[in-house]
Enzyme design. Structure first.
Site, PDB file in Angstrom:
ATOM      1  N   THR A   1       1.097  -0.989   0.088  1.00 14.47           N
ATOM      2  CA  THR A   1       0.028  -0.141   0.789  1.00 14.47           C
ATOM      3  C   THR A   1       0.996   1.523   0.000  1.00 14.47           C
ATOM      4  OG1 THR A   1      -2.305   0.965   0.719  1.00 14.47           O
ATOM      5  CG2 THR A   1      -0.408  -0.385   2.930  1.00 14.47           C
TER       6      THR A   1
ATOM      7  N   LYS B   1       3.393   1.869  -4.058  1.00 14.26           N
ATOM      8  CA  LYS B   1       2.516   0.529  -5.576  1.00 14.26           C
ATOM      9  C   LYS B   1       3.279   1.214  -6.559  1.00 14.26           C
ATOM     10  CE  LYS B   1      -1.982   0.062  -3.817  1.00 14.26           C
ATOM     11  NZ  LYS B   1      -3.261   1.323  -3.525  1.00 14.26           N
TER      12      LYS B   1
ATOM     13  N   GLU C   1      -0.474  -7.997 -16.639  1.00 16.11           N
ATOM     14  CA  GLU C   1      -1.184  -7.034 -17.745  1.00 16.11           C
ATOM     15  C   GLU C   1      -1.482  -5.903 -16.806  1.00 16.11           C
ATOM     16  OE1 GLU C   1      -4.442  -7.722 -19.118  1.00 16.11           O
ATOM     17  OE2 GLU C   1      -3.567  -6.442 -21.970  1.00 16.11           O
TER      18      GLU C   1
ATOM     19  N   ASP D   1      -6.790  -4.048  -7.584  1.00  8.80           N
ATOM     20  CA  ASP D   1      -8.075  -2.578  -7.027  1.00  8.80           C
ATOM     21  C   ASP D   1      -8.472  -2.367  -8.064  1.00  8.80           C
ATOM     22  OD1 ASP D   1      -6.524  -1.888  -4.613  1.00  8.80           O
ATOM     23  OD2 ASP D   1      -5.179  -0.343  -5.464  1.00  8.80           O
TER      24      ASP D   1
ATOM     25  N   GLY E   1      -5.126  10.005  -7.923  1.00 10.00           N
ATOM     26  CA  GLY E   1      -4.185   9.755  -7.240  1.00 10.00           C
ATOM     27  C   GLY E   1      -4.139   8.289  -8.086  1.00 10.00           C
ATOM     28  N   GLY E   2      -3.048   7.503  -6.722  1.00  7.12           N
ATOM     29  CA  GLY E   2      -3.071   6.001  -7.391  1.00  7.12           C
ATOM     30  C   GLY E   2      -4.350   4.766  -7.657  1.00  7.12           C
TER      31      GLY E   2
ATOM     32  N   LEU F   1     -14.419   5.635  -3.074  1.00  8.77           N
ATOM     33  CA  LEU F   1     -14.129   4.163  -2.500  1.00  8.77           C
ATOM     34  C   LEU F   1     -13.309   4.532  -1.323  1.00  8.77           C
ATOM     35  CD1 LEU F   1     -13.301   4.027  -5.810  1.00  8.77           C
ATOM     36  CD2 LEU F   1     -10.620   3.784  -5.139  1.00  8.77           C
TER      37      LEU F   1
ATOM     38  N   TYR G   1     -13.529   4.232   2.326  1.00  9.95           N
ATOM     39  CA  TYR G   1     -14.320   2.992   3.978  1.00  9.95           C
ATOM     40  C   TYR G   1     -14.830   3.478   5.009  1.00  9.95           C
ATOM     41  CZ  TYR G   1      -9.133   1.981   3.703  1.00  9.95           C
ATOM     42  OH  TYR G   1      -7.917   1.466   4.250  1.00  9.95           O
TER      43      TYR G   1
ATOM     44  N   GLY H   1     -16.875   1.887  -0.443  1.00  8.80           N
ATOM     45  CA  GLY H   1     -15.983   1.333  -0.483  1.00  8.80           C
ATOM     46  C   GLY H   1     -15.237   0.136   0.674  1.00  8.80           C
TER      47      GLY H   1
HETATM   48  P1  NAP Z   1      -2.746   9.151  -3.863  1.00  4.36           P
HETATM   49  O1  NAP Z   1      -2.467   8.294  -4.602  1.00  4.36           O
HETATM   50  O2  NAP Z   1      -2.554  10.185  -2.106  1.00  4.36           O
HETATM   51  O3  NAP Z   1      -4.233  10.140  -3.925  1.00  4.36           O
HETATM   52  C1  NAP Z   1      -5.081  10.985  -3.967  1.00  4.36           C
HETATM   53  C2  NAP Z   1      -6.038  11.873  -4.008  1.00  4.36           C
HETATM   54  O4  NAP Z   1      -6.960  13.084  -3.461  1.00  4.36           O
HETATM   55  C3  NAP Z   1      -4.738  13.031  -5.249  1.00  4.36           C
HETATM   56  O5  NAP Z   1      -5.809  13.125  -6.677  1.00  4.36           O
HETATM   57  C4  NAP Z   1      -5.248  14.339  -4.485  1.00  4.36           C
HETATM   58  O6  NAP Z   1      -5.272  15.632  -5.455  1.00  4.36           O
HETATM   59  C5  NAP Z   1      -7.105  14.212  -4.211  1.00  4.36           C
HETATM   60  N1  NAP Z   1      -6.879  14.843  -2.866  1.00  4.36           N
HETATM   61  C6  NAP Z   1      -6.235  14.852  -1.280  1.00  4.36           C
HETATM   62  N2  NAP Z   1      -6.841  15.689  -0.811  1.00  4.36           N
HETATM   63  C7  NAP Z   1      -7.128  17.112  -1.205  1.00  4.36           C
HETATM   64  C8  NAP Z   1      -7.921  18.154  -0.708  1.00  4.36           C
HETATM   65  N3  NAP Z   1      -8.486  18.115   0.810  1.00  4.36           N
HETATM   66  N4  NAP Z   1      -9.269  17.841  -1.262  1.00  4.36           N
HETATM   67  C9  NAP Z   1      -9.159  17.771  -3.188  1.00  4.36           C
HETATM   68  N5  NAP Z   1      -8.063  16.342  -3.285  1.00  4.36           N
HETATM   69  C10 NAP Z   1      -7.427  16.300  -2.491  1.00  4.36           C
HETATM   70  O7  NAP Z   1      -4.367   8.328  -3.188  1.00  4.36           O
HETATM   71  P2  NAP Z   1      -5.067   7.225  -2.961  1.00  4.36           P
HETATM   72  O8  NAP Z   1      -3.848   5.920  -3.123  1.00  4.36           O
HETATM   73  O9  NAP Z   1      -5.677   7.289  -4.784  1.00  4.36           O
HETATM   74  O10 NAP Z   1      -6.346   6.808  -2.543  1.00  4.36           O
HETATM   75  C11 NAP Z   1      -7.449   7.705  -2.411  1.00  4.36           C
HETATM   76  C12 NAP Z   1      -8.826   7.487  -1.542  1.00  4.36           C
HETATM   77  O11 NAP Z   1      -9.357   5.703  -1.863  1.00  4.36           O
HETATM   78  C13 NAP Z   1      -8.138   6.755   0.056  1.00  4.36           C
HETATM   79  O12 NAP Z   1      -8.985   7.066   0.774  1.00  4.36           O
HETATM   80  C14 NAP Z   1      -7.548   5.354  -0.077  1.00  4.36           C
HETATM   81  O13 NAP Z   1      -7.974   4.802   0.922  1.00  4.36           O
HETATM   82  C15 NAP Z   1      -8.750   5.287  -0.826  1.00  4.36           C
HETATM   83  N6  NAP Z   1      -8.693   3.652  -1.531  1.00  4.36           N
HETATM   84  C16 NAP Z   1      -9.736   2.656  -1.505  1.00  4.36           C
HETATM   85  C17 NAP Z   1      -9.749   1.724  -1.062  1.00  4.36           C
HETATM   86  C18 NAP Z   1     -11.260   0.354  -1.891  1.00  4.36           C
HETATM   87  O14 NAP Z   1     -10.513  -0.571  -1.651  1.00  4.36           O
HETATM   88  N7  NAP Z   1     -12.275   0.625  -1.285  1.00  4.36           N
HETATM   89  C19 NAP Z   1      -8.790   1.022  -2.765  1.00  4.36           C
HETATM   90  C20 NAP Z   1      -7.931   1.533  -2.450  1.00  4.36           C
HETATM   91  C21 NAP Z   1      -8.051   3.051  -2.321  1.00  4.36           C
HETATM   92  P3  NAP Z   1      -4.298  15.984  -5.673  1.00  4.36           P
HETATM   93  O15 NAP Z   1      -3.474  15.599  -7.020  1.00  4.36           O
HETATM   94  O16 NAP Z   1      -4.535  17.923  -5.850  1.00  4.36           O
HETATM   95  O17 NAP Z   1      -2.903  15.734  -4.892  1.00  4.36           O
END
Ligand code: NAP
Length: 290
Positions: free
Chosen positions: A69, A73, A85, A109, A135-136, A232, A234, A255
């Site tokens: 995580t 990643k 793939e 994911d 993001g990721g 997403l 949870y 999520g």
């Molecule tokens: P990440 O790579 O850090 O990306 C975060 C994204 O959120 C970026 O686009 C960022 O925008 C935006 N962001 C962060 N803080 C913000 C704020 N205060 N205002 C507006 N935009 C904001 O994180 P990630 O890996 O994509 O994960 C994101 C969420 O998904 C997490 O809560 C994670 O727990 C959840 N998730 C859930 C699952 C599931 O199975 N349900 C799986 C994976 C992830 P900027 O580009 O402007 O920084």
């Protein structure tokens, strides 16, 4: 069956930093109990400076595999022998399988996203959709949408426009998808954009515990009864974002479903067994609500 000294126990686990928020040990250890196999899932807090040594160490100790995580990643890819793939197209790995000393990287994911959305496919496939965040996890979401649901357009909405542009260029090149429209999160016409989409997905962490009063979109007018809305986040299970969408009659997907589904794919890759998804899902909901 397990022996008390764990002489035959197969280890699996998770590396990330920080890992305090994770539910993966709960999900996998419940699945292990339910399927009565001699496995144990352990979380390991690994800062970036120790990633290479940690991967080598896990390989040396003979783990069957492990989840990866934030923040590892992408970086972990350079220590692997092979990628699936999906992992290669998404450019990130969340699951590693140790196949006789060879580390193979997967991204489950995307499976979690696809299976969460599949029951609602007829309502949004081939239509305009919105993804908030770049993001990721947005990468896995965008991959799943392009691969399985053929959207007419993907409106990609992000606080930092440049990051959204980078994601767009990446998928234009990798998957030859040309239907992106990038929006900055503060743009005033966002509500009309969201109104014309059939599916809205939040991939940002906004609304996650303990900041449960926050929502990435705060106006209920963004949502209609025509929408499928997927968060997403949870924890909590019903976020403010989902509650706003529900107040306007939208159908919502939380999520936790994706969390269990992505874990089920990892579990299958490591053990060859199906995770009892519904039982694990209900246990997790109970655990989060406690
Ligand atoms: P990440 O790579 O850090 O990306 C975060 C994204 O959120 C970026 O686009 C960022 O925008 C935006 N962001 C962060 N803080 C913000 C704020 N205060 N205002 C507006 N935009 C904001 O994180 P990630 O890996 O994509 O994960 C994101 C969420 O998904 C997490 O809560 C994670 O727990 C959840 N998730 C859930 C699952 C599931 O199975 N349900 C799986 C994976 C992830 P900027 O580009 O402007 O920084």
């Amino acid at each position: 069956m397990r022996d008390s000294q764990h002489l035959n126990t197969k280890l699996i686990g998770l590396i990330g930093h920080p890992i305090k928020q994770t539910y993966s040990p709960f999900i996998h250890n419940v699945a292990i109990e339910l399927t009565k196999i001699d496995y144990l899932y352990l979380p390991f807090s690994v800062p970036s400076s120790s990633l290479k040594n940690a991967v080598r160490g896990l390989l040396a100790l003979g783990l069957k595999g492990f989840n990866v995580t934030l923040p590892h990643k992408v970086k972990v890819i350079e220590y692997l022998s092979q990628l699936s793939e999906e992992a290669s197209l998404i450019g990130a790995v969340n699951t590693i399988v140790n196949e006789d000393g060879k580390l193979i990287g997967y991204n489950t994911d995307a499976f979690g996203v696809t299976e969460s959305l599949a029951p609602h496919k007829s309502k949004f496939a081939n239509k305009e959709v919105a993804v908030i965040g770049a993001g990721g996890s947005a990468n896995a979401v965008v991959f799943s949408l392009i691969r399985n649901f053929k959207p007419k357009k993907i409106h990609l909405i992000n606080r930092t426009e440049q990051r959204a542009e980078t994601l767009v260029q990446y998928f234009k090149t990798k998957m030859k998808f040309d239907g992106f429209v990038v929006h900055e999160l503060i743009q005033p016409d966002l509500i009309s954009t969201l109104n014309k989409c059939k599916l809205i997905i939040n991939t940002t962490p906004i609304g996650m515990f303990p900041e449960t009063d926050d929502a990435i979109i705060t106006s209920p007018d963004a949502f209609t009864r025509e929408h499928i809305v997927f968060d997403l986040v949870y924890n909590p299970i019903q976020t403010k974002f989902l509650n706003l969408a529900k107040s306007k009659g939208a159908e919502v997907i939380d999520g936790t479903r994706m969390l269990v589904l992505q874990a089920s794919k990892s579990f299958e890759l490591w053990t060859g067994l199906q995770m009892p998804i519904d039982e694990v899902y209900h246990s997790l909901q109970h655990f989060i609500n406690e």
